[in-house]
Design an enzyme around this catalytic site. Structure first.
Site, PDB file in Angstrom:
ATOM      1  N   THR A 115       5.775  -3.314   2.747  1.00 48.38           N
ATOM      2  CA  THR A 115       7.015  -2.828   3.394  1.00 48.38           C
ATOM      3  C   THR A 115       6.893  -3.111   4.908  1.00 48.38           C
ATOM      4  O   THR A 115       6.306  -2.388   5.715  1.00 48.38           O
ATOM      5  CB  THR A 115       7.028  -1.476   3.130  1.00 48.38           C
ATOM      6  OG1 THR A 115       6.619  -1.043   1.919  1.00 48.38           O
ATOM      7  CG2 THR A 115       8.194  -0.300   3.491  1.00 48.38           C
ATOM      8  N   LYS A 191      13.209  -0.457  -0.857  1.00 48.06           N
ATOM      9  CA  LYS A 191      11.935   0.121  -0.472  1.00 48.06           C
ATOM     10  C   LYS A 191      11.937   1.045   0.800  1.00 48.06           C
ATOM     11  O   LYS A 191      11.469   2.092   0.784  1.00 48.06           O
ATOM     12  CB  LYS A 191      10.927  -1.002  -0.272  1.00 48.06           C
ATOM     13  CG  LYS A 191       9.310  -0.311  -0.265  1.00 48.06           C
ATOM     14  CD  LYS A 191       8.744   0.433  -1.257  1.00 48.06           C
ATOM     15  CE  LYS A 191       7.461   1.145  -0.976  1.00 48.06           C
ATOM     16  NZ  LYS A 191       6.435   0.143  -0.921  1.00 48.06           N
ATOM     17  N   LYS A 263       4.536   4.500   9.759  1.00 45.69           N
ATOM     18  CA  LYS A 263       5.045   3.066   9.928  1.00 45.69           C
ATOM     19  C   LYS A 263       6.424   3.168   9.156  1.00 45.69           C
ATOM     20  O   LYS A 263       7.520   2.741   9.399  1.00 45.69           O
ATOM     21  CB  LYS A 263       4.175   2.125   9.250  1.00 45.69           C
ATOM     22  CG  LYS A 263       4.738   0.642   9.157  1.00 45.69           C
ATOM     23  CD  LYS A 263       3.837  -0.116   8.429  1.00 45.69           C
ATOM     24  CE  LYS A 263       3.478   0.133   7.028  1.00 45.69           C
ATOM     25  NZ  LYS A 263       4.530  -0.273   6.218  1.00 45.69           N
TER      26      LYS A 263
END
Length: 316
Positions: A115, A191, A263
């Site tokens: 990702t 995602k 993140k």
């Protein structure tokens, strides 16, 4: 329309030993890379590279051909499987001083399983295309155990041609393979939406269990009751027990680091701002992960976010 299909692993495994068996290079044989390489070795020819000799030895014992460098590992491979932390690392691995892109054969594909956000993809696609190489955007969900069993959820954005080249790899790894679009970046977009919900659900579960503890409830019984009703969710049932372990001396086993959600929620926030969408719940969850990181919990399991809300357990 999205194409969702289950993995026909037995058919792929039957190809082993055939001259037509594709070769895949797995760069990075860590917590996810090694079980993925091991799984792929049951049906494909697998090259592996890692900077740690111990990981190379483990891969070799599982039938993976170990190489001393990434460039050597990708030479002659039909596909190269990458798991990187962010877009900067993607660029470094592909195009940096020891980047592998120039060592790959034209017609090969890079399979990006991380990702990194949709905005990191176009530049890589363009630079790879100059070399005759495609990019298959295939971020995945699931942990090391599921990776080794071929039980991952993978969402894909790729041209039909590149997807066809990557299918033997993806179908061995995935129990659910969903093709969401024919553009690299489409997988990253979906995602990102997935991580918004996961990040919020973990934070909400932590808040609920912290409140239960503050109210003097038995948190184990609370978790059992919540999971049986409308308030239940996968994240509650999966992370909830680990949240109860967060207060033990060793804490919960690290299955997904807290800083991964620092993140990922950052990617969510950036994506929402780019399209002008308010995402206040996601933003609030992101702050919890950021505080946890600042408090030294970056390398802890993400379930440790409960300690941001309640540093110590009140009830016995």
């Amino acid at each position: 329309m999205p194409d969702t299909s289950a993995a026909p692993a037995p058919a792929l495994a039957a190809q082993a030993g055939s001259a037509d068996v594709p070769t895949v290079a797995v760069l990075g044989l860590g917590a996810m890379g090694l079980p993925m390489a091991t799984r792929l070795a049951t049906g494909l020819t697998v090259h592996g590279f890692d900077i740690a000799q111990e990981r190379l030895d483990l891969a070799a014992a599982a039938g993976v051909a170990a190489f001393a460098s990434g460039r050597e590992a990708v030479a002659g491979a039909d596909a190269v499987l990458l798991a990187v932390r962010n877009g900067e690392q993607l660029d470094a691995v592909l195009f940096g001083e020891n980047g592998v892109a120039d060592a790959m054969a034209p017609g090969a594909v890079v399979i990006l399983t991380s990702t990194v956000g949709a905005d990191a993809v176009p530049a890589a696609v363009e630079r790879l295309a100059e070399r005759g190489i495609g990019l298959v955007d295939a971020p995945l969900s699931g942990g090391p155990v599921r990776a080794g069993e071929g039980d991952l959820l993978i969402v894909v954005g790729a041209t039909p041609s590149d997807l066809g080249k990557a299918r033997p790899v993806l179908e061995l790894l995935a129990s659910t393979l969903t093709v969401v679009g024919d553009r690299p970046g489409d997988g990253q977009a979906l995602k990102t939406v997935n991580q918004l919900l996961c990040g919020v659900h973990i934070a909400a579960a932590a808040e609920a269990l912290a409140l239960a503890d503050a109210l003097g409830l038995d948190t184990a019984k609370t978790l059992e009751a919540l999971g049986a009703g409308a308030a239940g969710s996968f994240m509650l049932s999966n992370r909830g027990p680990r949240m109860l372990e967060a207060y033990t001396e060793d804490g919960a086993e690290v299955l997904s680091r807290l800083d991964i959600f620092v993140k990922d929620m950052g990617i969510v926030g950036k994506a929402a701002r780019t399209v002008g969408l308010a995402a206040p719940v996601a933003a609030a969850a992101e702050q919890l992960y950021l505080i946890g990181q600042a408090q030294g919990l970056a390398a802890a399991d993400d379930s440790a976010v409960i300690r941001v809300l309640a540093p110590a357990k009140r009830s016995a």
